[in-house]
Design an enzyme around this catalytic site. Structure first.
Site, PDB file in Angstrom:
ATOM      1  N   ASP A 337       0.858  -1.316  -0.266  1.00 57.02           N
ATOM      2  CA  ASP A 337       0.008   0.007   0.097  1.00 57.02           C
ATOM      3  C   ASP A 337       0.948   1.167  -0.101  1.00 57.02           C
ATOM      4  OD1 ASP A 337      -2.331   1.459   0.267  1.00 57.02           O
ATOM      5  OD2 ASP A 337      -2.410   1.366   2.358  1.00 57.02           O
ATOM      6  N   ASP A 639      -3.758  -2.032   5.416  1.00 61.31           N
ATOM      7  CA  ASP A 639      -4.368  -1.539   6.896  1.00 61.31           C
ATOM      8  C   ASP A 639      -5.667  -1.467   6.807  1.00 61.31           C
ATOM      9  OD1 ASP A 639      -4.753   0.412   5.047  1.00 61.31           O
ATOM     10  OD2 ASP A 639      -3.610   1.819   6.006  1.00 61.31           O
ATOM     11  N   ASP A 643      -8.219  -4.586   2.360  1.00 64.42           N
ATOM     12  CA  ASP A 643      -6.896  -5.241   2.289  1.00 64.42           C
ATOM     13  C   ASP A 643      -6.777  -6.583   2.720  1.00 64.42           C
ATOM     14  OD1 ASP A 643      -5.516  -2.987   0.950  1.00 64.42           O
ATOM     15  OD2 ASP A 643      -5.101  -2.243   2.960  1.00 64.42           O
TER      16      ASP A 643
END
Length: 912
Positions: A337, A639, A643
């Site tokens: 990310d 997070d 995800d």
């Protein structure tokens, strides 16, 4: 009641394309809500607004699963045979070994999967609704499609809704989109196929209302919501076996096949060709089976992995599942990310564009330290001659609701919106406080008009400051603030500057001002619809972490490709990727491009591109699977709840410890306590060290097993004394081998650890070199023990004495071979061996164990040993020293051979 208002709602998706009126019609409802009859019918049709519980195995079944291993089958078979022969002590010890291995495996297994529970916990418990024209509060589980919900600040949205009647409505959706910025919502229809993060007229179950008010028409409940979709994705993900476990399975099957063939052949030879008594033959065959199985290996592997877990924890990487330690070392791709992992997650003003030129702002975080310099010559600004810049910075600070604070631990934090926070930090860097400013009327920011305005008394002047989107302020301004006063607005100049900011991935905020009417205090939109003077535009970004830049360089060196998969805009992702030093940053692939392509096309894109933007949870999951289909060992960071499916699918799922949700942490294999990508690079290095030590351990343990088996086979074929009893073999495998292996568990990483490419995931842990080393050392051990046995038989020693000397010979040889194994292809007696304290602790422990098994009477009775005179300790030490020298010579010869036949190694691993 008419038939029209009792029929079930339709599903003309996508809902964001419909107007409020069309949505009400499709759901057969109205702003006054559903009737009780409609609610009852829909509850029968759609069920509760809840997610289904997961199906799980009981703890007992999970424990029993650890006996489903081919090596355990060998031990259980040996236990059955010894029981039939009434050798109860042998049976008890063999069963104890099998049970201990199962207990170790059960304890090291990850805690019961709770990520789906975590998702259910994120759903709202209560909902305010309008039903039959009356407002009421109900259990959120009772919501049905078509319900009208009322949303206020602090609420958790209880279902997916089509918003209407919105008033300055803002929602925090990072759990779904991964982006931490608050989203401005409205109720206008949106044309086209809009990504999830841009569906600004929808509210999603489990997200948080941060400001404003709205009402919503429930369009999906339970499993039909976006969070329900994620729940289904997670339920469908099958946990992959780690490379180490796959290799250990292969090793177990090879050992099983070898044992099966050896036992069958030797049974036929011993029984029908040599005529051995059945009881003696079976005892010898059990000895072979027990000797060939490395009983202590599962325990020592768990210990080495646990030590790796502890080392990583000290470096801010928390491992939740033991095999993950080794898998980290095998990673070939890391999908990360962007926000907070590769970047600081602290929006910072980096550039300011004024009419007379551009300025650069130093500093990468909220700490109000950083020089402001002119871009043209790089010189720091002289604030006495920068009236336009001072006015721009002042306007941005006054027209602002955010505040900058320093915590007790010295960390600077923003209270308020991140974009406004960046401007507060800019004002602090410029030393522009708000002394002498009296704030008066205010027009708060709203997404419908995209600006904020503030009237103030600034040192006796009545001024109106406006900040907002540049395109909106350009339409409100006819003039710009030049070096010598207001001048005509140059649209092309500002547009060119905005395009340059966009190429750098910068978000923009413009500021303007006008003189207000003296004495006026209130403020409304008509007060600044004309006469505004444009001050300038700030370029704002979430800057890359400096340590992430270094960590990505290390990953590139180690042959590991880093890919960015983010919910942010493509331009921002590309700019950050280039700053981080990522490869393949010429084009960003968007979620819209991934939506309708086949898995084969996706695999090609995943192979050739490193930046993916505006992605959904399903896109991330598909990208991970596509990379795995190419044979990659994939790490995935995240997070948010969005995800979680990809983290669970990845070979190594990495969750953020600070801003990660509990769902993400439960789905992950590793949690970063500092949300720092550099911690992943360290974990990869540690994983490679652990794998090296595991391989050294296997090369240390298996030659002893081979030597034990060869000794028994030789004895059967020669019709001689069985040199070791099953219990003596178990003593070597479970006590001495395991004890000595601790010394290898603490070996430091070898030089060049992060300058070599990842190992091939499917490659067996027993490569050609390993098989040669095991065979070579095993035959050396066997030959040495056989020579000593023959000399003792010739001297007329009794069987127990001979077995004790052979046991001591093999154990002493193990100790010197442990030193050989420290370094695979270099001389082992280096100064670094004195820094490994564990090496000497295990040496002392081994001496005490051997003294116990040889000299304690009760140990003599259990293991069939006898006390040895001191000269036999000297004999075994001399023999072991000779073996050590032979192995070191073999390493020298192999090193020279490899040097002559070495092929050039590519510095970077090519794309798959």
């Amino acid at each position: 009641m008419t038939q029209a208002n009792t029929q079930a709602p339709q599903a003309p998706q996508p809902w964001h394309q419909l107007s409020v009126a069309d949505t009400l019609g499709a759901q057969v409802t109205s702003p006054s809500g559903l009737s009780q009859d409609q609610i009852r019918r829909r509850q029968e049709t759609f069920g509760l607004n809840a997610l289904p519980p997961p199906v799980r195995r009981s703890a007992w079944l999970r424990f029993l699963a650890h006996f489903n291993d081919v090596l355990i089958y060998i031990l259980l078979g040996a236990a059955v045979v010894t029981a039939l022969m009434r050798h109860w002590l042998d049976t008890a010890v063999i069963l104890a070994v099998a049970i201990i291995n199962a207990i170790i495996g059960h304890v090291q297994e990850s805690r019961a999967e709770r990520s789906l529970d975590g998702i259910r916990d994120m759903l709202s418990n209560h909902a305010r609704v309008v039903r039959d024209g009356q407002k009421e509060e109900i259990d959120a589980r009772d919501l049905v499609p078509g319900d009208i919900v009322i949303l206020r600040p602090g609420d958790k949205i209880p279902a997916d809704v089509r918003l209407f009647d919105t008033h300055n409505f803002r929602v925090e959706e990072s759990m779904l989109t991964g982006e931490s910025t608050v989203v401005e919502k409205h109720d206008a229809p949106l044309p086209g196929d809009v990504p999830l993060g841009d569906r600004l007229n929808l509210g999603f179950s489990g997200t948080h209302v941060s400001a404003g008010n709205a009402r919503g028409i429930v369009i999906a409940t339970g499993s039909d919501t976006e969070i329900g979709h994620i729940n289904r994705l997670m339920s469908d993900v099958q946990t992959l076996q780690t490379p180490l476990l796959r290799q250990m399975d292969q090793l177990g099957k090879r050992i099983f096949q070898v044992v099966l063939v050896m036992v069958a052949v030797l049974f036929l030879v011993g029984r029908y060709q040599m005529g051995m008594p059945l009881s003696d033959l079976l005892l010898s065959l059990i000895s072979i089976a027990v000797a060939a199985v490395p009983e202590g290996l599962p325990a020592i592997i768990s210990i080495i992995l646990s030590l790796g877990v502890q080392r990583m924890a000290r470096n801010r990487a928390i491992i939740r599942k033991l095999p993950t330690v080794e898998t980290l070392g095998a990673m070939t791709v890391i999908c990360s990310d962007k926000t907070g992992t590769l970047t600081m997650n602290e929006m910072t003003a980096k550039n300011v564009l004024l009419a007379q030129g551009a300025y650069r702002v130093a500093g990468d975080n909220y700490r109000p330290v950083g020089e402001i310099a002119r871009e043209s010559d790089g010189l720091p600004v002289d604030w006495e001659h920068e009236d336009a810049l001072k006015r721009f910075v002042r306007a941005s600070a006054i027209c602002n609701d955010s505040q900058l604070h320093e915590d007790a631990d010295g960390q600077w934090r923003i209270v308020g919106g991140p974009t406004e926070g960046a401007m507060v930090v800019l004002a602090a860097k410029a030393g522009q406080g708000l002394d002498g400013v009296e704030k008066l009327g205010k027009v708060p920011f709203d997404s419908s008009y995209k600006y904020m305005a503030r009237r103030c008394n600034d040192h006796g002047q009545n001024l109106i400051y406006v900040t907002g989107a540049p395109d909106v302020l350009f339409q409100l301004c006819a003039r710009e603030q030049g070096a010598h006063g207001p001048q005509a607005l140059r649209a092309e100049y500002w547009q060119s500057g905005l395009e340059a900011f966009a190429h750098q991935g910068l978000r923009t905020l413009a500021a303007a001002y006008k003189l207000g009417a003296p004495g006026a205090t209130a403020l409304d939109h008509p007060d600044f619809q004309d006469g505004l003077i444009l001050l300038g535009v700030a370029g704002i970004m979430d800057p890359p972490r400096p340590e992430a830049i270094e960590a990505i360089a290390h990953c590139n060196q180690a042959g590991i490709r880093v890919k960015m998969i983010t919910g942010d805009h493509p331009e921002t992702a590309l700019a950050i990727g280039a700053m981080l030093g990522m490869t393949h940053t010429s084009e960003a692939i968007t979620g819209a491009q991934l939506q309708h392509i086949s898995d084969e096309e996706l695999a090609a894109l995943a192979r050739d591109h490193d930046i993916f933007a505006r992605t959904s949870p399903e896109h991330k999951l598909r990208l991970v699977r596509a990379l795995q289909s190419l044979g990659e060992v994939v790490g995935m960071t995240g997070d948010g709840v969005n995800d979680a499916p990809a983290l669970k699918q990845a070979d190594v799922g990495v969750a953020m410890g600070i801003k990660g949700t509990e769902v993400t942490k439960e789905a992950a294999d590793m949690v970063l306590a500092d949300d720092n990508f550099a911690s992943i690079a360290y974990a990869v290095r540690e994983g490679r060290r652990v794998y090296d030590n595991l391989k050294k351990t296997i090369l240390f343990i298996l030659p002893t097993n081979l030597a034990q088996a060869l000794l028994v086979i030789t004895a059967i074929l020669a019709g001689a004394l069985t040199p070791l009893s099953p219990l003596q073999i178990l003593w070597m495998n479970m006590a001495t081998s395991t004890t000595l292996s601790f010394g290898l568990a603490f070996e430091p990483g070898e030089p060049g650890l992060m300058h070599r490419p990842p190992r091939t995931p499917g490659k067996s842990i027993l490569d050609g070199f390993a098989i040669w080393r095991i065979a070579f050392v095993g035959i050396l051990f066997t030959t040495t023990a056989f020579i000593i046995e023959k000399s003792l038989v010739a001297a007329g020693r009794d069987p127990d004495f001979i077995r004790t000397v052979i046991l001591q010979t093999l154990v002493t040889a193990q100790w010197t071979y442990l030193l050989n194994c420290r370094l695979q292809d270099r001389f082992s007696l280096t100064l670094s061996m004195f820094r490994n304290k564990a090496l000497w602790l295990v040496t002392i422990a081994l001496g005490l164990l051997q003294c116990a098994v040889i000299y304690l009477p009760w140990m003599n009775r259990v293991f069939g040993t006898v006390p040895l005179p001191p000269e036999y300790w000297t004999l075994t030490l001399v023999a072991a020293a000779v073996l050590f020298g032979i192995v070191e010579i073999e390493k020298l010869i192999l090193r020279a051979w490899r040097a002559r036949h070495a092929k050039p190694v590519l510095a970077h691993r090519p794309a798959s």
